[in-house]
Scaffold this motif. Sequence first.
Motif, PDB file in Angstrom:
ATOM      1  N   ARG A 269      39.618  42.138  14.850  1.00  0.00           N
ATOM      2  CA  ARG A 269      39.796  41.143  15.901  1.00  0.00           C
ATOM      3  C   ARG A 269      41.206  41.258  16.477  1.00  0.00           C
ATOM      4  N   ILE A 270      41.299  41.336  17.805  1.00  0.00           N
ATOM      5  CA  ILE A 270      42.592  41.483  18.472  1.00  0.00           C
ATOM      6  C   ILE A 270      43.188  40.100  18.720  1.00  0.00           C
ATOM      7  N   PRO A 271      44.414  39.858  18.294  1.00  0.00           N
ATOM      8  CA  PRO A 271      45.054  38.572  18.566  1.00  0.00           C
ATOM      9  C   PRO A 271      45.135  38.317  20.071  1.00  0.00           C
ATOM     10  N   PRO A 272      44.952  37.057  20.505  1.00  0.00           N
ATOM     11  CA  PRO A 272      44.986  36.733  21.943  1.00  0.00           C
ATOM     12  C   PRO A 272      46.237  37.236  22.640  1.00  0.00           C
ATOM     13  N   ALA A 273      47.373  37.213  21.963  1.00  0.00           N
ATOM     14  CA  ALA A 273      48.629  37.622  22.597  1.00  0.00           C
ATOM     15  C   ALA A 273      48.664  39.105  22.959  1.00  0.00           C
ATOM     16  N   LEU A 274      47.798  39.897  22.297  1.00  0.00           N
ATOM     17  CA  LEU A 274      47.796  41.347  22.530  1.00  0.00           C
ATOM     18  C   LEU A 274      46.644  41.820  23.404  1.00  0.00           C
ATOM     19  N   ARG A 275      45.710  40.910  23.690  1.00  0.00           N
ATOM     20  CA  ARG A 275      44.539  41.318  24.459  1.00  0.00           C
ATOM     21  C   ARG A 275      44.890  41.764  25.876  1.00  0.00           C
ATOM     22  N   ALA A 276      45.940  41.183  26.434  1.00  0.00           N
ATOM     23  CA  ALA A 276      46.339  41.541  27.796  1.00  0.00           C
ATOM     24  C   ALA A 276      46.707  43.023  27.894  1.00  0.00           C
ATOM     25  N   GLN A 277      47.335  43.564  26.848  1.00  0.00           N
ATOM     26  CA  GLN A 277      47.695  44.985  26.862  1.00  0.00           C
ATOM     27  C   GLN A 277      46.450  45.868  26.852  1.00  0.00           C
ATOM     28  N   ILE A 278      45.451  45.446  26.075  1.00  0.00           N
ATOM     29  CA  ILE A 278      44.200  46.194  26.036  1.00  0.00           C
ATOM     30  C   ILE A 278      43.522  46.157  27.398  1.00  0.00           C
ATOM     31  N   ARG A 279      43.471  44.969  27.999  1.00  0.00           N
ATOM     32  CA  ARG A 279      42.833  44.831  29.319  1.00  0.00           C
ATOM     33  C   ARG A 279      43.556  45.650  30.368  1.00  0.00           C
ATOM     34  N   GLN A 280      44.899  45.666  30.314  1.00  0.00           N
ATOM     35  CA  GLN A 280      45.666  46.440  31.293  1.00  0.00           C
ATOM     36  C   GLN A 280      45.347  47.931  31.169  1.00  0.00           C
ATOM     37  N   LEU A 281      45.274  48.423  29.937  1.00  0.00           N
ATOM     38  CA  LEU A 281      44.933  49.834  29.737  1.00  0.00           C
ATOM     39  C   LEU A 281      43.534  50.123  30.261  1.00  0.00           C
ATOM     40  N   GLU A 282      42.583  49.256  29.961  1.00  0.00           N
ATOM     41  CA  GLU A 282      41.201  49.466  30.406  1.00  0.00           C
ATOM     42  C   GLU A 282      41.103  49.466  31.927  1.00  0.00           C
ATOM     43  N   GLU A 283      41.872  48.590  32.586  1.00  0.00           N
ATOM     44  CA  GLU A 283      41.866  48.557  34.056  1.00  0.00           C
ATOM     45  C   GLU A 283      42.446  49.844  34.632  1.00  0.00           C
ATOM     46  N   GLU A 284      43.523  50.333  34.022  1.00  0.00           N
ATOM     47  CA  GLU A 284      44.120  51.585  34.485  1.00  0.00           C
ATOM     48  C   GLU A 284      43.147  52.746  34.307  1.00  0.00           C
ATOM     49  N   GLN A 285      42.415  52.741  33.202  1.00  0.00           N
ATOM     50  CA  GLN A 285      41.450  53.808  32.949  1.00  0.00           C
ATOM     51  C   GLN A 285      40.288  53.746  33.931  1.00  0.00           C
ATOM     52  N   LYS A 286      39.868  52.549  34.295  1.00  0.00           N
ATOM     53  CA  LYS A 286      38.804  52.408  35.292  1.00  0.00           C
ATOM     54  C   LYS A 286      39.253  52.955  36.634  1.00  0.00           C
ATOM     55  N   ARG A 287      40.494  52.643  37.019  1.00  0.00           N
ATOM     56  CA  ARG A 287      41.012  53.151  38.298  1.00  0.00           C
ATOM     57  C   ARG A 287      41.104  54.670  38.277  1.00  0.00           C
ATOM     58  N   ARG A 288      41.526  55.216  37.135  1.00  0.00           N
ATOM     59  CA  ARG A 288      41.634  56.669  37.019  1.00  0.00           C
ATOM     60  C   ARG A 288      40.262  57.330  37.078  1.00  0.00           C
ATOM     61  N   SER A 289      39.276  56.706  36.436  1.00  0.00           N
ATOM     62  CA  SER A 289      37.914  57.242  36.459  1.00  0.00           C
ATOM     63  C   SER A 289      37.363  57.240  37.876  1.00  0.00           C
ATOM     64  N   ARG A 290      37.620  56.159  38.608  1.00  0.00           N
ATOM     65  CA  ARG A 290      37.146  56.105  40.000  1.00  0.00           C
ATOM     66  C   ARG A 290      37.847  57.175  40.846  1.00  0.00           C
ATOM     67  N   ARG A 291      39.142  57.374  40.596  1.00  0.00           N
ATOM     68  CA  ARG A 291      39.870  58.404  41.334  1.00  0.00           C
ATOM     69  C   ARG A 291      39.271  59.773  41.062  1.00  0.00           C
ATOM     70  N   ALA A 292      38.916  60.038  39.813  1.00  0.00           N
ATOM     71  CA  ALA A 292      38.314  61.330  39.457  1.00  0.00           C
ATOM     72  C   ALA A 292      36.974  61.505  40.159  1.00  0.00           C
ATOM     73  N   LEU A 293      36.175  60.426  40.224  1.00  0.00           N
ATOM     74  CA  LEU A 293      34.882  60.494  40.903  1.00  0.00           C
ATOM     75  C   LEU A 293      35.067  60.756  42.393  1.00  0.00           C
ATOM     76  N   ILE A 294      35.998  60.047  43.013  1.00  0.00           N
ATOM     77  CA  ILE A 294      36.263  60.235  44.444  1.00  0.00           C
ATOM     78  C   ILE A 294      36.715  61.662  44.728  1.00  0.00           C
ATOM     79  N   ASP A 295      37.588  62.184  43.865  1.00  0.00           N
ATOM     80  CA  ASP A 295      38.087  63.548  44.067  1.00  0.00           C
ATOM     81  C   ASP A 295      36.956  64.575  43.943  1.00  0.00           C
ATOM     82  N   LEU A 296      36.062  64.379  42.982  1.00  0.00           N
ATOM     83  CA  LEU A 296      34.935  65.303  42.803  1.00  0.00           C
ATOM     84  C   LEU A 296      33.993  65.260  44.001  1.00  0.00           C
TER      85      LEU A 296
END
Length: 378
Positions: A269-296
């Motif tokens: 279980r991730i402590p609430p204070a650290l969840r924001a870092q996980i969400r930020q990473l996941e959002e960055e990865q989603k943007r990168r995945s979309r960029r890869a799809l657009i480029d392809l």
Amino acid sequence: MSVWTELVGQDRAVEVLSAATTSATSMTHAWLITGPPGSGRSVAARAFAAALQDPGDADGTGHQVRTALAGTHADVTVFATEKVQISITEARELVSLSQRSPSQGRWRVIIVEDADRMTERTANVLLKAIEEPPPRTVWILCAPSPMDVLVTIRSRCRLVNLRVPAPEAVADLLVRRDGVDPGLALTCARAAQSHIGMARRLATHSDARAYRDTVLAIPTTIRGVGDAVLAAQTLVEDATEQSKLATTERDAAEKAELMRTIGAEEGARIPPALRAQIRQLEEEQKRRSRRALIDLLDRAMLDLLSFYRDVLVTQLRSDVPLVNEAHAERIIAMADHSTPEQSVHRMQAVGLARTRVAAGAAPLLAMEALTIALRPQG
């Protein structure tokens, strides 16, 4: 071997950049290197940064040049993003870095690849630093064209424009650097329309060549709206799968590293204070995945554009070589069963689809509109 060896077909640019490394009158604090995708903008920027650190190292064997080219030099920073846009926070970090004096080399060099991905607000963050940098700091921005960069930025930079290298020059590089068979190297260089990175991928990855063959088969398989919709769906699904393959392993490694950094165990279980870092990473990865799809998808549309270019060349009986020589039979068949006006209309449809996808349109809808426009008329 020279520091400029991998910058193929750019003799004038090499002359300008090389002169700046040894002449105070030719040197300036900010540069803008432009050229079409695959022309070698990043290669030119890195080679220039390396040459600036040790102008006397003609063969590129010294420590300063080798580390600069390898990306490990302490005073050479290469900023590249896989997101749709460069953020203001990232720009501020570059500005802060630019204020530091070089620790090992002659210059602190900051290379910003894809500077065209800066919004006006982000570019304004860099403006003051580029206008009045410390005496030993050099900015090198890269973009497809000067018009892709905010006018206040480009007016403070010295422009170096790269041209599309000849396919033969790109093929020679693939043979020398990657050991590719000369015949395959030339075929891939022409298919990539002299895009060095794409030519290398085609030459060294059979799956990339297979995917391109699938894309180029689309024009001759569409007979009606139903075929068009299925072709669009296949195109997007294949591109999505490839983008996932390109990012999944990296995403998992990044998340595991973050979990170790914050001291969390996998599945715990991730402590609430650290969840924001996980969400930020996941959002960055989603943007990168979309960029890869657009480029392809954009690459696929460029391949389609090259196909219809070859059809039009054949229809007009122009004495220029085909980009897709291996698909000459399909090209001739389509040229015989359509008109030059239809070829131009289809090329315009591809251009419109590229604009829509780049602007954020749903990929599947944009591809469906495109493939429907490619179906036979009359």
